[in-house]
Each structure stands twice: as structure tokens, then as C-alpha cells.
Design an enzyme around this catalytic site. Structure first.
Site, PDB file in Angstrom:
ATOM      1  N   LEU A  57     -25.162 -20.460  51.558  1.00 50.07           N
ATOM      2  CA  LEU A  57     -25.428 -19.693  52.787  1.00 50.07           C
ATOM      3  C   LEU A  57     -25.428 -18.188  52.479  1.00 50.07           C
ATOM      4  O   LEU A  57     -26.265 -17.439  52.990  1.00 50.07           O
ATOM      5  CB  LEU A  57     -24.388 -20.046  53.858  1.00 50.07           C
ATOM      6  CG  LEU A  57     -24.519 -19.417  55.231  1.00 50.07           C
ATOM      7  CD1 LEU A  57     -23.826 -18.085  55.371  1.00 50.07           C
ATOM      8  CD2 LEU A  57     -25.964 -19.310  55.711  1.00 50.07           C
ATOM      9  N   GLY A  90     -21.940 -13.474  42.482  1.00 46.96           N
ATOM     10  CA  GLY A  90     -22.996 -14.331  41.943  1.00 46.96           C
ATOM     11  C   GLY A  90     -24.028 -14.706  42.995  1.00 46.96           C
ATOM     12  O   GLY A  90     -25.235 -14.708  42.723  1.00 46.96           O
ATOM     13  N   ASP A  91     -23.565 -15.006  44.204  1.00 53.21           N
ATOM     14  CA  ASP A  91     -24.486 -15.410  45.286  1.00 53.21           C
ATOM     15  C   ASP A  91     -25.450 -14.273  45.637  1.00 53.21           C
ATOM     16  O   ASP A  91     -26.638 -14.501  45.881  1.00 53.21           O
ATOM     17  CB  ASP A  91     -23.714 -15.796  46.564  1.00 53.21           C
ATOM     18  CG  ASP A  91     -22.633 -16.833  46.301  1.00 53.21           C
ATOM     19  OD1 ASP A  91     -22.778 -17.618  45.342  1.00 53.21           O
ATOM     20  OD2 ASP A  91     -21.640 -16.854  47.062  1.00 53.21           O
ATOM     21  N   ARG A 103     -17.108 -26.001  40.210  1.00 49.26           N
ATOM     22  CA  ARG A 103     -15.846 -26.005  40.963  1.00 49.26           C
ATOM     23  C   ARG A 103     -15.129 -27.327  40.708  1.00 49.26           C
ATOM     24  O   ARG A 103     -15.206 -28.252  41.515  1.00 49.26           O
ATOM     25  CB  ARG A 103     -16.115 -25.871  42.471  1.00 49.26           C
ATOM     26  CG  ARG A 103     -16.704 -24.550  42.913  1.00 49.26           C
ATOM     27  CD  ARG A 103     -15.719 -23.391  42.790  1.00 49.26           C
ATOM     28  NE  ARG A 103     -16.291 -22.166  43.318  1.00 49.26           N
ATOM     29  CZ  ARG A 103     -17.133 -21.378  42.674  1.00 49.26           C
ATOM     30  NH1 ARG A 103     -17.518 -21.686  41.443  1.00 49.26           N
ATOM     31  NH2 ARG A 103     -17.603 -20.274  43.234  1.00 49.26           N
TER      32      ARG A 103
HETATM   33  P1  ADP Z   1     -19.868 -15.351  39.937  1.00 42.99           P
HETATM   34  O1  ADP Z   1     -19.564 -14.591  41.197  1.00 42.99           O
HETATM   35  O2  ADP Z   1     -20.844 -16.470  40.173  1.00 42.99           O
HETATM   36  O3  ADP Z   1     -18.676 -15.739  39.125  1.00 42.99           O
HETATM   37  P2  ADP Z   1     -20.279 -13.208  38.046  1.00 42.99           P
HETATM   38  O4  ADP Z   1     -18.850 -12.836  38.189  1.00 42.99           O
HETATM   39  O5  ADP Z   1     -20.735 -13.551  36.681  1.00 42.99           O
HETATM   40  O6  ADP Z   1     -20.729 -14.367  39.034  1.00 42.99           O
HETATM   41  O7  ADP Z   1     -21.102 -11.979  38.607  1.00 42.99           O
HETATM   42  C1  ADP Z   1     -22.439 -12.061  39.028  1.00 42.99           C
HETATM   43  C2  ADP Z   1     -23.086 -10.709  38.897  1.00 42.99           C
HETATM   44  O8  ADP Z   1     -22.393  -9.768  39.713  1.00 42.99           O
HETATM   45  C3  ADP Z   1     -23.033 -10.141  37.489  1.00 42.99           C
HETATM   46  O9  ADP Z   1     -24.132 -10.569  36.715  1.00 42.99           O
HETATM   47  C4  ADP Z   1     -23.075  -8.654  37.762  1.00 42.99           C
HETATM   48  O10 ADP Z   1     -24.411  -8.252  37.989  1.00 42.99           O
HETATM   49  C5  ADP Z   1     -22.300  -8.515  39.067  1.00 42.99           C
HETATM   50  N1  ADP Z   1     -20.867  -8.263  38.825  1.00 42.99           N
HETATM   51  C6  ADP Z   1     -19.840  -9.115  38.908  1.00 42.99           C
HETATM   52  N2  ADP Z   1     -18.658  -8.523  38.624  1.00 42.99           N
HETATM   53  C7  ADP Z   1     -18.950  -7.245  38.347  1.00 42.99           C
HETATM   54  C8  ADP Z   1     -18.183  -6.094  37.974  1.00 42.99           C
HETATM   55  N3  ADP Z   1     -16.855  -6.152  37.814  1.00 42.99           N
HETATM   56  N4  ADP Z   1     -18.855  -4.944  37.756  1.00 42.99           N
HETATM   57  C9  ADP Z   1     -20.204  -4.878  37.896  1.00 42.99           C
HETATM   58  N5  ADP Z   1     -20.971  -5.912  38.264  1.00 42.99           N
HETATM   59  C10 ADP Z   1     -20.362  -7.076  38.477  1.00 42.99           C
END
Ligand code: ADP
Length: 307
Positions: A32, A257-258, A167
Site C-alpha cells: 500500500l 524500501g517501499d 519477513r
Molecule cells: P528496506 O526499507 O526495504 O529495508 P533499505 O533499507 O535497503 O530498504 O533502503 C531502501 C533505500 O532507501 C536505499 O536503497 C536508499 O536509497 C534509501 N535509504 C535507506 N536507508 C538510508 C539511509 N540511512 N541513508 C540514505 N538513504 C537510505
């Protein structure tokens, strides 16, 4: 006009307010969240629909009203008179957020009981988007029904986008999870995994390993997210790397990520080169993590994102 159908579970969110014991009610859930950002980013240039099952009670009506108000199509959402929405509550303890879930009996768990319902929802769509959480909430039988419907959609020319979103708590057995995830990736054109989770459950040593594993499964484009670290992308052009912009004050990484997926897909749908679409995803995610909560209106208001 491109039509995207996002498939999954939207839950009631109870987020704590300053006064102890008081909460603000909202709606959220991984697929969503992506639908919400896609609708904001694409506006009139696309139609974003959500496919799920909800109850027939007032809170289910309220969720449908919310989706409609946010320009997300609800026409094919199923109603179940004996079930209602899943719910999660956010707790704040010494600044740390933790989540409690009540979703075991949610209506969304029945979304894939009928292949015909899914086929109707996907009729005339260009893109189907779903995640490992969508798979996790279904019975094995219903998961197979969903896979069969997606396969037919793909055969008739539809494009499939999948975020593995691992998950393990939602699965009875980690092996069921990894098997179902790889099966789903095998049907998908675009896979958008996060390396950290993948390393734990698939033993990938690097984001490159994650990208190669999904590419070997048949995905044409794989974008491996890696928190603030470098992303690794597999496409026709081979492997490439992309550094997301750095964020000095991360407040809450919920929906990073979303929102990345939505920013990326909005660019992809607009026909932007892969590099540019990835940069747009990272730019949106970088804003989202500087606010609390999953759905951040302020993060999409920048002119270069709103388009
Ligand atoms: P998820 O939320 O699925 O675990 P990630 O943590 O890998 O996904 O983050 C997804 C995207 O969000 C990354 O590819 C990046 O672009 C951005 N992002 C996440 N955490 C950070 C951070 N601490 N600083 C900058 N960008 C971030």
C-alpha cells in the site's frame, strides 16, 4: 495510460501521540505504501489500483474511503463479512520504535482464494506489483492460485514487479519462505530486494550475489537496495552500481524500501533511463527517512519528484 495494480495487505496503524495511551489511527502496509507514493508521483499519468480483501465493517469502509481520497482505485477490492482489517501498533520506548501486530485473521489473508477475482483485478493492467509479505499472509493453496493468475497475466503481456521483503516471522518455516520467494521471482520482470535481509536468508556474501541470484532466476532488472550503502543493479547492460544520496539526520527508516520502489517505478513507467529512475527512487527514499511514519506527504512535494 499505464495501469498498475498493487496486491497485498493494508493494515490499520496505531501510532503513539505525546500523551501516553493516545494514538493516531492511520492506514499502511508495504504494498500500500508503494501504491500511495506511486499515485502521488504519477498523478494523472497513470492509474494505480489496490487489490486486497477487507471486511464489511465501518473501519474497512474507512480504509476504502482513505484509498479513494488518495487517488488509489478500490473497484476490485474484495469484501468479507466475517473478517476485518489487520492492525499494528507502534510503541515508543526510549526513542526506539517497536511494532505489535494483530493480523493473523485479517481479511487480506483471503485475497487469493479465487483466481478469477485476481484475473478480474488484473484485467487490462500493465503492471502487477506484489511482495514477499503478500505471499507470506496466504495459505500455500492460495499462494499457488496467485502465482497461476500472475503467470497468466505475464503470458498475456503484463509486467510483474516483486519486492521479496523477507519477513520470517510471517512464515512457519524459513525454507517455505525462500522457496516461495524464488518461485515468485521466477515469474517477475523486475525484482527489488534489500541486501541485508537477503544475506541472512539466502547466504549472499554481497549485493552482487543477490543481484546475480535473481537475474539467474529470470528477472530482467534487479535493483539491490542496501540501506545507505551502494545499490547494485542487474540489467541487459550487466551489473552496475549506484550510490544513494547520503542523509545526515535519519529519523525513521519505515517505508524506505517501499518509497524507493515507487520512485524507481514512477521513473521507469515514464520511460526514463534506468540510472535516472534509480536516482529518483533513492532521492524519494532519502527524503522519506527524514520524517516519522510510512506515508510522508512532504517527501513527495519537491518539484523534481512531483514531475
Ligand atoms: P528496506 O526499507 O526495504 O529495508 P533499505 O533499507 O535497503 O530498504 O533502503 C531502501 C533505500 O532507501 C536505499 O536503497 C536508499 O536509497 C534509501 N535509504 C535507506 N536507508 C538510508 C539511509 N540511512 N541513508 C540514505 N538513504 C537510505
Amino acid at each position: 495510460m499505464t495501469r498498475i495494480v498493487c496486491i497485498g495487505e493494508c493494515m490499520v496503524e496505531m501510532a503513539p501521540l505525546e500523551t501516553p495511551g493516545t494514538y493516531r489511527m492511520g492506514f499502511a502496509g508495504d504494498t500500500l505504501n508503494t501504491a500511495w507514493y506511486l499515485a502521488k508521483l504519477l498523478g494523472d499519468r497513470a492509474r494505480v489500483d489496490y487489490f486486497t480483501a477487507v471486511g464489511t465493517d465501518p473501519v474497512s469502509d474507512q480504509m476504502l474511503d482513505f484509498l479513494t481520497q488518495e487517488a488509489i482505485g478500490t473497484a476490485n477490492i474484495l469484501r468479507r463479512s466475517d473478517r476485518t482489517l489487520g492492525l499494528y501498533m507502534i510503541q515508543l520506548q526510549n526513542g526506539e520504535r517497536s511494532f505489535s501486530y494483530w493480523r493473523g485473521q485479517s481479511a487480506a489473508r483471503t485475497l487469493a482464494q479465487s483466481g478469477q477475482d485476481i484475473a478480474t483485478a488484473l484485467h487490462d493492467a500493465d503492471i502487477a506489483y506484489f511482495s514477499g509479505i503478500t505471499l507470506a499472509i496466504l495459505s500455500q493453496h492460495d499462494r499457488e492460485t496467485l502465482m497461476t493468475a500472475l503467470e497468466a497475466f505475464s503470458t498475456s503481456g503484463g509486467e510483474i514487479v516483486f519486492d521479496p521483503n523477507l519477513r520470517p516471522k510471517l512464515w512457519t518455516d524459513p525454507q517455505d519462505m525462500t522457496q516461495a520467494i524464488m518461485d515468485a521471482a521466477g515469474l517477475s520482470d523486475i525484482v527489488l530486494p534489500s541486501h541485508e535481509d537477503e544475506a541472512t536468508w539466502f547466504g549472499d556474501q554481497s549485493p552482487e550475489d543477490t543481484a546475480r541470484r535473481y537475474a539467474q532466476q529470470g528477472a530482467g532488472i534487479v535493483v539491490v537496495k542496501n540501506g545507505p550503502g551502494e545499490m547494485v543493479v542487474h540489467s541487459d547492460a550487466g551489473l552496475s552500481r549506484h550510490q544513494p544520496e547520503q542523509v545526515s539526520a535519519v529519523i525513521d527508516t519505515t517505508a524506505a524500501g517501499d518509497s524507493f520502489n515507487a520512485g524507481f517505478l514512477a521513473g521507469y513507467i515514464a520511460g526514463e533511463p534506468l540510472d535516472q529512475a534509480i536516482a529518483a527512487g533513492a532521492r524519494l527514499a532519502a527524503r522519506v527517512v527524514t520524517y516519522r511514519g510510512a506515508l510522508v506527504e512532504e517527501a513527495v512535494l519537491g518539484p523534481e519528484l512531483a514531475g
